[in-house]
Design an enzyme around this catalytic site. Structure first.
Site, PDB file in Angstrom:
ATOM      1  N   ASN A 109      95.011  14.648  -6.234  1.00 12.38           N
ATOM      2  CA  ASN A 109      94.360  13.520  -6.907  1.00 12.38           C
ATOM      3  C   ASN A 109      93.138  13.024  -6.132  1.00 12.38           C
ATOM      4  O   ASN A 109      92.076  12.794  -6.718  1.00 12.38           O
ATOM      5  CB  ASN A 109      95.369  12.380  -7.117  1.00 12.38           C
ATOM      6  CG  ASN A 109      96.516  12.818  -8.007  1.00 12.38           C
ATOM      7  OD1 ASN A 109      96.443  13.886  -8.622  1.00 12.38           O
ATOM      8  ND2 ASN A 109      97.565  12.019  -8.075  1.00 12.38           N
ATOM      9  N   THR A 154      52.014   3.317 -35.963  1.00 14.37           N
ATOM     10  CA  THR A 154      53.250   2.541 -36.102  1.00 14.37           C
ATOM     11  C   THR A 154      53.772   2.945 -37.471  1.00 14.37           C
ATOM     12  O   THR A 154      52.973   3.208 -38.384  1.00 14.37           O
ATOM     13  CB  THR A 154      53.002   1.019 -36.038  1.00 14.37           C
ATOM     14  OG1 THR A 154      52.181   0.650 -37.143  1.00 14.37           O
ATOM     15  CG2 THR A 154      52.315   0.608 -34.738  1.00 14.37           C
ATOM     16  N   HIS A 155      55.077   3.050 -37.608  1.00 12.48           N
ATOM     17  CA  HIS A 155      55.680   3.524 -38.865  1.00 12.48           C
ATOM     18  C   HIS A 155      55.180   4.915 -39.247  1.00 12.48           C
ATOM     19  O   HIS A 155      55.151   5.259 -40.423  1.00 12.48           O
ATOM     20  CB  HIS A 155      55.412   2.545 -40.016  1.00 12.48           C
ATOM     21  CG  HIS A 155      55.645   1.113 -39.657  1.00 12.48           C
ATOM     22  ND1 HIS A 155      56.873   0.504 -39.728  1.00 12.48           N
ATOM     23  CD2 HIS A 155      54.790   0.172 -39.156  1.00 12.48           C
ATOM     24  CE1 HIS A 155      56.763  -0.759 -39.329  1.00 12.48           C
ATOM     25  NE2 HIS A 155      55.510  -0.980 -38.951  1.00 12.48           N
ATOM     26  N   SER A 276      60.124  34.448 -37.146  1.00 18.02           N
ATOM     27  CA  SER A 276      61.158  34.458 -38.180  1.00 18.02           C
ATOM     28  C   SER A 276      61.577  35.893 -38.435  1.00 18.02           C
ATOM     29  O   SER A 276      60.766  36.810 -38.343  1.00 18.02           O
ATOM     30  CB  SER A 276      60.595  33.839 -39.454  1.00 18.02           C
ATOM     31  OG  SER A 276      61.305  34.298 -40.584  1.00 18.02           O
ATOM     32  N   LYS A 282      55.462  33.524 -39.363  1.00 14.83           N
ATOM     33  CA  LYS A 282      55.961  32.282 -38.782  1.00 14.83           C
ATOM     34  C   LYS A 282      55.869  32.209 -37.258  1.00 14.83           C
ATOM     35  O   LYS A 282      56.073  33.187 -36.556  1.00 14.83           O
ATOM     36  CB  LYS A 282      57.418  32.079 -39.176  1.00 14.83           C
ATOM     37  CG  LYS A 282      57.611  31.842 -40.650  1.00 14.83           C
ATOM     38  CD  LYS A 282      57.358  30.401 -41.006  1.00 14.83           C
ATOM     39  CE  LYS A 282      58.539  29.594 -40.542  1.00 14.83           C
ATOM     40  NZ  LYS A 282      58.445  28.218 -40.954  1.00 14.83           N
ATOM     41  N   GLU A 289      62.918  21.896 -31.064  1.00 13.22           N
ATOM     42  CA  GLU A 289      64.019  21.526 -31.966  1.00 13.22           C
ATOM     43  C   GLU A 289      65.359  21.610 -31.240  1.00 13.22           C
ATOM     44  O   GLU A 289      66.241  20.768 -31.437  1.00 13.22           O
ATOM     45  CB  GLU A 289      64.034  22.446 -33.185  1.00 13.22           C
ATOM     46  CG  GLU A 289      62.797  22.294 -34.069  1.00 13.22           C
ATOM     47  CD  GLU A 289      62.666  23.446 -35.046  1.00 13.22           C
ATOM     48  OE1 GLU A 289      63.562  23.610 -35.884  1.00 13.22           O
ATOM     49  OE2 GLU A 289      61.681  24.197 -34.962  1.00 13.22           O
ATOM     50  N   GLN A 321      91.806  15.223 -16.150  1.00 10.28           N
ATOM     51  CA  GLN A 321      91.363  16.614 -16.040  1.00 10.28           C
ATOM     52  C   GLN A 321      90.302  16.959 -17.099  1.00 10.28           C
ATOM     53  O   GLN A 321      89.549  17.900 -16.930  1.00 10.28           O
ATOM     54  CB  GLN A 321      92.575  17.542 -16.186  1.00 10.28           C
ATOM     55  CG  GLN A 321      92.261  19.011 -16.033  1.00 10.28           C
ATOM     56  CD  GLN A 321      93.521  19.841 -15.883  1.00 10.28           C
ATOM     57  OE1 GLN A 321      94.146  19.844 -14.835  1.00 10.28           O
ATOM     58  NE2 GLN A 321      93.900  20.531 -16.937  1.00 10.28           N
TER      59      GLN A 321
HETATM   60  N1  ARG Z   1      93.326  19.907 -12.206  1.00 12.08           N
HETATM   61  C1  ARG Z   1      93.554  18.530 -11.967  1.00 12.08           C
HETATM   62  C2  ARG Z   1      92.356  17.702 -12.461  1.00 12.08           C
HETATM   63  O1  ARG Z   1      91.321  18.263 -12.647  1.00 12.08           O
HETATM   64  C3  ARG Z   1      93.741  18.292 -10.511  1.00 12.08           C
HETATM   65  C4  ARG Z   1      94.597  17.111 -10.158  1.00 12.08           C
HETATM   66  C5  ARG Z   1      95.974  17.353 -10.553  1.00 12.08           C
HETATM   67  N2  ARG Z   1      96.863  16.351 -10.106  1.00 12.08           N
HETATM   68  C6  ARG Z   1      98.085  16.200 -10.629  1.00 12.08           C
HETATM   69  N3  ARG Z   1      98.796  15.260 -10.150  1.00 12.08           N
HETATM   70  N4  ARG Z   1      98.503  16.995 -11.566  1.00 12.08           N
HETATM   71  O2  ARG Z   1      92.465  16.511 -12.662  1.00 12.08           O
END
Ligand code: ARG
Length: 466
Positions: A109, A154-155, A276, A282, A289, A321
């Protein structure tokens, strides 16, 4: 077997395993992941949590993993859920027990949050450089066409003549503001979550400030819960990308219009046009675009993450994730578009005569003629009405204000004298707008100087972030 499978009795369902994997997307973060792990291992050794030998083995092993990925020789495994698992697995296969000590005092984490912030900082730096490059092209084209006049609208109706340089610089200022937003996104990412561990911190005597410094972060994230669940820095990046894309889209809309035969203001180079498959004659402004079209997707990336975030309780949730795909897409797309628009603008031909010819249509002198009367004492509202009637006469005759004989002017108001001719030419109209930020050549030159100073300052700010 996943690295977390200890408490499980059955293996994962193959579909579920693939469904839960993020490797196809977060592979892009391999360098950041390895850098984060090297810093973490070095810190653990400094703090006496792991031995120096283990740290050395980890560092050398990670360097080999990096080299293998860069050489395209790294074999990802079907069981690799994400880049973090893939790198740790490969490291442990390579160095054995020391590799298995790497994850001490750390969670995926705080690891993924760290990687993502490092990645966001790198993409911001790239986009800041791209932004400056496009501003330089706009500045060059403005300088090269200081004498070119086109009808300002403008416009989308002819309003008053302006210098092409003035028009181009309007986009340069938009980009200067985009720089601010991208720099703010960089700064938002510039704090290190590492050490937050899963959510609550860790019992090991880690040194968060040291890893933060080692990884080039300006600070640590103060709250461990916030550290693992905050993705504001990606929202900031996607917002900055969205606004910049919106600006490019507006510019490209003008490029599409201007390169049409009805306008004929510019001719795009062959290198930035397409043909084209059926119509041999073209030459299409496809790339302008495309930039306009890609804008929708980048705005979608921003909205997507906002919606992903809005219902999340603290702290980490797997929803997070889903954060990377859109952010990577937004950065990739803006990068491509900035490079493309640079090329398109650098190589376009400006058809000054077409612009000037159009600036002579649509009674662009009307405001100035009204001002002429006002300066001779007529209240502006009355002057407006007098000139409105003169324009109506022109419209009925199919001529322009500057083609009307002096007698017509004098019949409309006795205040008109022969010198009214002086305010009828488009050059005179442009030259008269000398107010700050106005379109007179001297005012545009002053504006250019001001912009050049901003450009120089922003270049230094980018260097400070490298
Ligand atoms: N692949 C996870 C992500 O991108 C990594 C963290 C995962 N943590 C967990 N407690 N499962 O967030």
């Amino acid at each position: 077997m996943a690295l977390w499978s200890g408490r499980f009795e059955e293996g994962a369902d193959a579909f579920a395993q693939a469904f839960g994997a993020s490797l196809p997307v977060d592979k892009a973060l391999y360098r950041q992941d390895i850098a984060g792990s090297r810093a973490h291992a070095a810190m653990l050794a400094r703090q006496g949590v792991i031995s120096d030998e283990d740290a050395r083995a980890i560092d050398e092993g990670l360097a080999r993993v990096l080299a293998r990925i860069e050489a395209g020789e790294f074999a990802f495994d079907a069981a690799d859920e994400d880049i973090h698992m893939a790198v740790e697995r490969a490291l442990t296969e390579d160095v054995g027990a020391p590799g298995a000590r790497l994850h001490t005092g750390r969670s995926r984490n705080d690891q993924v949050a760290t990687d993502t912030r490092l990645y966001a900082k790198e993409r911001c730096r790239q986009l800041l450089a791209d932004n400056l490059a496009l501003r330089a092209v706009l500045m060059q084209q403005a300088q090269a066409h200081m004498d070119v006049i086109l009808p300002g609208c403008t416009h989308l109706q002819h309003a008053q003549p302006v210098l092409l340089a003035h028009h181009l610089l309007a986009y340069a200022w938009m980009l200067a503001r985009d720089f601010e937003r991208l720099a703010a996104a960089y700064d938002a990412a510039d704090a290190c979550p590492l050490g937050a561990a899963a959510l609550a911190g860790t019992t090991y005597p880690i040194d968060r400030a040291w890893t933060a410094r080692e990884l080039g972060f300006a600070a640590t994230v103060p709250n461990s819960l916030d550290a693992v669940s905050d993705r504001d820095f990606l929202l900031d990046l996607e917002y900055a990308c969205s606004v910049c894309m919106m600006h490019l889209s507006r510019l490209c809309e003008e490029i599409v219009l201007w390169s049409s035969p009805e306008f004929g203001y510019i001719t795009l180079s062959d290198a930035f046009s397409t043909g084209s498959s059926i119509m041999p004659q073209k030459k299409n402004p496809d790339f302008a675009e495309l930039v306009r079209g890609k804008t929708g997707r980048v705005v979608g990336d921003l909205v997507g993450l906002l919606v992903t975030m809005k219902g999340l309780p603290l702290a980490y949730n797997k929803d997070l994730q889903e954060d990377k795909r859109g952010a990577i897409d937004a950065a990739d797309t803006l990068h491509g578009c900035l490079v493309c628009v640079c090329g398109m603008l650098e190589t376009m031909r400006v058809n000054a005569d077409s612009m000037r010819a159009q600036a002579r249509r649509g009674h662009l002198a009307a405001t100035d003629v009204a001002d002429y009367l006002t300066k001779r004492g007529l209240p502006f509202r009355e002057a407006h009405a007098v000139v409105g009637r003169l324009v109506l006469t022109c419209e009925k005759r199919g001529c322009e204000l500057d083609e009307l004989p002096l007698e017509e002017f004098q019949a409309a108001s006795p205040l008109f004298e022969a010198d009214v001719a002086e305010c009828l030419s488009i050059d005179a109209i442009v030259a008269a707008r000398t107010t700050e930020g106005g379109t007179a050549p001297a005012a545009v030159a002053a504006q250019m100087e001001r912009l050049a100073a901003v450009d120089a300052r922003d270049r230094e700010r980018l260097d400070a972030r490298s």
